[in-house]
Design an enzyme around this catalytic site. Structure first.
Site, PDB file in Angstrom:
ATOM      1  N   CYS A   1       0.806  -1.225   0.000  1.00 55.88           N
ATOM      2  CA  CYS A   1       0.000   0.000   0.000  1.00 55.88           C
ATOM      3  C   CYS A   1       0.839   1.276   0.000  1.00 55.88           C
ATOM      4  O   CYS A   1       0.642   2.168  -0.837  1.00 55.88           O
ATOM      5  CB  CYS A   1      -0.975  -0.019   1.178  1.00 55.88           C
ATOM      6  SG  CYS A   1      -0.210   0.044   2.822  1.00 55.88           S
TER       7      CYS A   1
ATOM      8  N   HIS B   1      -2.491   1.156   6.817  1.00 50.65           N
ATOM      9  CA  HIS B   1      -2.906   1.059   5.408  1.00 50.65           C
ATOM     10  C   HIS B   1      -3.147   2.455   4.859  1.00 50.65           C
ATOM     11  O   HIS B   1      -3.510   3.382   5.592  1.00 50.65           O
ATOM     12  CB  HIS B   1      -4.184   0.216   5.279  1.00 50.65           C
ATOM     13  CG  HIS B   1      -4.544  -0.081   3.852  1.00 50.65           C
ATOM     14  ND1 HIS B   1      -3.757  -0.864   3.037  1.00 50.65           N
ATOM     15  CD2 HIS B   1      -5.584   0.329   3.075  1.00 50.65           C
ATOM     16  CE1 HIS B   1      -4.308  -0.935   1.829  1.00 50.65           C
ATOM     17  NE2 HIS B   1      -5.409  -0.216   1.826  1.00 50.65           N
TER      18      HIS B   1
ATOM     19  N   HIS C   1      -5.797   1.661  -4.382  1.00 47.92           N
ATOM     20  CA  HIS C   1      -4.893   1.157  -3.346  1.00 47.92           C
ATOM     21  C   HIS C   1      -4.466  -0.263  -3.648  1.00 47.92           C
ATOM     22  O   HIS C   1      -5.059  -0.952  -4.479  1.00 47.92           O
ATOM     23  CB  HIS C   1      -5.542   1.251  -1.950  1.00 47.92           C
ATOM     24  CG  HIS C   1      -6.687   0.305  -1.723  1.00 47.92           C
ATOM     25  ND1 HIS C   1      -6.974  -0.255  -0.498  1.00 47.92           N
ATOM     26  CD2 HIS C   1      -7.634  -0.188  -2.575  1.00 47.92           C
ATOM     27  CE1 HIS C   1      -8.035  -1.027  -0.581  1.00 47.92           C
ATOM     28  NE2 HIS C   1      -8.456  -1.007  -1.823  1.00 47.92           N
TER      29      HIS C   1
END
Length: 389
Positions: free
Chosen positions: A301, A349, A361
């Site tokens: 990420c 994240h 993402h």
């Protein structure tokens, strides 16, 4: 002190007959085995699909947190390795200078010996553990020529500097070794979490997998609805702001126009950079999530957001924990395309906002870079929104 507990015979009575303890245990075991054989399998022996889903999600979350820790440690390792390499190069160069200075002193000693002058002093110097102490205890310096004194000074200086750099390099090597050990631990932690998640999923039947997919679909639909709601709210807010600006411009004239122009220039600059970051991110859609990866074939990420904004000329740190501190934090209601959306209390994240409640993402292991609602895990897991440029 004697016990006052009342004695009772070992065993139990069946129809008035006391049976030995061993016989009683055997009878009990037979009864239990019989009950087990006749009973239906316990419903509690296997977790429900909902429990499996929650456990897998938790494991993936833990794996992402461990991945960010791995990323941070790897960055630290790389920096320390550069430091060690630089120190070792410095030590090598200083050792070479020290050897040159020693050779020059040796040539003076040889010349003194050939001419019958006092050579032992210089020879002893070369073997001394601490040349400066040696000079403090002798009168050698008074018997040296100016050229010899320069050579001695160079020798003493290089020996002290080399000794210091060797100690520094040794300490840096020890630090690097410790960090590399931490890196291996972080890597093992990620792999352990992922293995446990895969093991849970592998035990599901085809029917259970279908039920799990249905649960995920419902979650996705709910997330998409929330994204649409945010898009509507932002559209309404933008319209209201435009109307207010138009009204203000009509009322106040030139002053309002100047203020609006300055604001527009700032927005335009950010939009131009954000467009480049988003163009890069869109080009990565479909590439696999791989923990610790920074491209170009795969990403995790923070690796994706770092690469996307780098394409726009903005350098972001490697980890989510550092990226969240770069730029300006803005409320969710004011989110714009290009902003970074961070998730979970541990900030493990991150995604790149594209507008209309959606982001690009790298979701998790086994998935691919994709466009998805920022509410994919519910609004409660959104930690913050940061504008990086």
């Amino acid at each position: 002190m004697a016990s006052h507990r009342k004695w009772s015979p070992t065993g139990t009575r069946i129809a008035g007959i006391r049976t030995p303890a061993l016989a009683t245990a055997a009878l009990t075991s037979v009864a239990l085995l019989s009950q087990t054989a006749n009973a239906a399998p316990s419903a509690d022996s296997k977790p429900s699909i909902e429990e499996v889903e929650k456990k897998v999600d938790d494991l993936y979350h833990q794996a992402e947190a461990a991945t960010e820790k791995y990323n941070a440690t790897r960055e630290k390792t790389a920096q320390q390795r550069k430091r060690v390499d630089s120190l070792l190069d410095d030590v090598a160069q200083r050792t070479e200078k020290l050897n040159t200075a020693r050779d020059e002193l040796g040539s003076f000693a040889a010349a003194q010996y050939r001419t019958g002058a006092s050579a032992p002093d210089t020879a002893t110097l070369l073997l001394a553990d601490n040349p400066q102490d040696y000079f403090d205890q002798t009168q050698l310096m008074s018997r040296l020529t100016s050229r010899q004194k320069v050579a001695v000074d160079d020798y003493i200086t290089e020996q002290a500097a080399t000794t210091e750099k060797r100690a520094e390099a040794s300490q840096s090597l020890q630090t690097l070794t410790t960090t590399q050990s931490a890196l291996r631990t972080s890597k093992a932690d990620v792999q352990r979490k992922l293995a446990e998640a895969r093991d849970l999923l592998s035990k599901l039947t085809a029917e259970e997998k279908a039920r799990l997919a249905a649960i995920e679909k419902k979650k996705q639909e709910a997330a998409d609805r929330k994204a649409a709601e945010l898009a509507q709210q932002q559209a309404a807010a933008d319209k209201k702001a435009q109307e207010a600006a138009a009204q203000q411009q009509t009322t106040t004239g030139t002053t309002a126009t100047t203020a609006t122009t300055g604001s527009s220039a700032t927005d335009s600059s950010y939009t131009a950079k954000a467009d480049k970051a988003l163009a890069f991110a869109r080009a990565q859609v479909g590439k696999p999530y791989v923990w610790g990866a920074t491209g170009p074939g795969s990403y995790d990420c923070s690796g994706l957001t770092q690469a996307a904004w780098k394409a726009a000329g903005v350098d972001l740190p490697r980890t989510t924990w550092d990226q969240v501190n770069v730029g300006t934090t803005v409320p969710l209601s004011d989110i714009k395309p290009g902003d970074l959306v961070f998730f979970y209390d541990d900030i493990s994240h991150v995604g790149l906002y594209v507008g209309n409640g959606m982001m690009i993402h790298a979701p998790k292991p086994g998935a691919y870079v994709r466009e998805e609602s920022i509410f994919y895990g519910g609004e409660s897991i959104i930690h913050s929104v940061v504008r990086p440029a």
